[in-house]
Design an enzyme around this catalytic site. Structure first.
Site, PDB file in Angstrom:
ATOM      1  N   THR A   1     -26.294 -10.205 -16.061  1.00  0.00           N
ATOM      2  CA  THR A   1     -26.388 -10.164 -17.523  1.00  0.00           C
ATOM      3  C   THR A   1     -26.751 -11.517 -18.122  1.00  0.00           C
ATOM      4  O   THR A   1     -27.392 -11.581 -19.168  1.00  0.00           O
ATOM      5  CB  THR A   1     -25.050  -9.676 -18.132  1.00  0.00           C
ATOM      6  OG1 THR A   1     -24.611  -8.515 -17.430  1.00  0.00           O
ATOM      7  CG2 THR A   1     -25.203  -9.337 -19.596  1.00  0.00           C
TER       8      THR A   1
ATOM      9  N   LYS B   1     -18.143 -10.736 -19.883  1.00  0.00           N
ATOM     10  CA  LYS B   1     -19.372 -11.385 -19.411  1.00  0.00           C
ATOM     11  C   LYS B   1     -20.488 -11.284 -20.449  1.00  0.00           C
ATOM     12  O   LYS B   1     -21.413 -12.108 -20.458  1.00  0.00           O
ATOM     13  CB  LYS B   1     -19.814 -10.809 -18.064  1.00  0.00           C
ATOM     14  CG  LYS B   1     -19.972  -9.298 -18.015  1.00  0.00           C
ATOM     15  CD  LYS B   1     -21.299  -8.792 -18.509  1.00  0.00           C
ATOM     16  CE  LYS B   1     -21.294  -7.270 -18.546  1.00  0.00           C
ATOM     17  NZ  LYS B   1     -22.527  -6.704 -19.111  1.00  0.00           N
TER      18      LYS B   1
END
Length: 348
Positions: free
Chosen positions: A252, A195
């Protein structure tokens, strides 16, 4: 039950997790290799470079001596940059006597360069199994800055043994920090690492001035890539719609707290990668992970067009706008197929 926990890594996340452990009544020993930083933590009870404005409990004791930090500890928590894991794990192995067998936990997110190995694999290679009780991965959507402020956070403790995951769950759980158990170590670790790549891309889109449509496209198709690679290595597809998959991707890929997002934002605004990394002041895991994931995908023949595009921008100096155009003009495909998802097909 009060536990002695050595937190190996005095960066922002290691410091924030130390604060949670201390809040829960455990004895916390925070280890780092910067004498000035350790002195600041012990005397000022702050860690301004990594966690500005946070006040640490006086009961959190910091060390530069690794042996003293881990001596007689019930648990060792690795919260280090990926590139430091093998070196520190090797040193830990030389210091453990096999009599006191601590639980090993890691909360780092990345893939090792060249070998492309997950962090738990690195630790297992360097620390003999007879020297520790268990190995658990701690991961999920969490900004250190928010945990330090006691904002509500939920993450995952992953181990093939649910009892071991349960130990870590009890160690960290409190009214603002909730931990779920998961047995899919591969999926949790790959979701956590990959990610960061998409977060760099999301930041770059922001830096270029693109809006929510582009962000949604990138994150959704990025999650498809993460899932595809993970499934090819034996991960459970359901993991990627959980906390360490879509949850970690959201936190994120949408926040200025994320150094991966900030790095991408600066690259999108035209800054050189070396300049960005030199001025960040902290490790940007997504940059190194992009290279590892790209090489892994090439090696296994897994199609990851977004990862490839970000790789070309970071390592081949391809213009960001050109990379986006090439992505948009790829051959049209079906969005999903249940058969393809199950097999991690390249056609997704």
């Amino acid at each position: 039950m009060r536990q002695k926990v050595a937190v190996l890594g005095a960066g922002s996340w290691g410091t924030a997790l130390s604060m949670v452990l201390d809040e829960n009544g455990h004895e916390v020993r925070l280890w780092g290799n910067d004498p000035q930083q350790i002195k600041e933590i012990n005397e000022q009870h702050t860690n301004e470079h990594y966690l500005p404005g946070a006040k640490l409990s006086e009961s959190i004791v910091a060390y530069t001596d690794l042996k003293a930090a881990i001596d007689d500890a019930d648990a060792l928590l690795f919260v280090l940059p990926t590139k430091a894991i093998r070196v520190v794990a090797k040193e830990v192995a030389s210091l453990l006597d096999g009599q006191t067998r601590p639980h090993l936990i890691h909360a780092s997110k990345g893939l090792e360069q060249d070998t492309h190995k997950r962090i738990s694999v690195i630790i297992q290679e360097e620390i003999p199994a007879e020297k520790y009780e268990s190995l658990v991965v701690l991961s999920g959507p969490s900004h250190a800055e928010e945990v330090a402020k006691k904002d509500i956070t939920t993450i995952t403790a992953a181990s093939q043994d649910e009892e071991d995951a349960g130990y870590v769950q009890k160690l960290f759980m409190n009214p603002y920090f909730r931990v779920y158990r998961n047995t899919d170590v591969i999926g949790v670790e790959l979701g956590a690492a990959l990610k960061n790549i998409i977060a760099v891309g999301a930041g770059a889109l922001h830096g270029l001035g693109y809006g929510d449509n582009a962000k949604a496209a990138l994150m959704t198709r990025g999650l498809a890539e993460i899932s595809r690679l993970g499934i090819a290595f034996g991960a459970d597809p359901m993991t990627f719609i959980g906390l360490s998959g879509v949850g970690d991707l959201i936190v994120t890929g949408t926040s200025r707290h994320s150094r991966n997002w900030r790095a991408g934002d600066l690259i999108g605004k035209g800054h050189d990668l070396d300049e960005v990394l030199n001025n960040m002041g902290m490790v940007v895991e997504g940059v190194a992970t992009t290279k590892a994931a790209y090489e892994l995908a090439q090696e296994k023949g897994i199609e990851m067009p977004i990862t490839e595009a970000i790789y070309k921008v970071l390592y081949e100096k391809v213009d960001v706008k050109k990379a986006i155009e090439e992505l948009m003009l790829r051959e049209g495909k079906a969005e999903q197929s249940s058969q393809n998802v199950e097999k991690g097909s390249q056609s997704i």
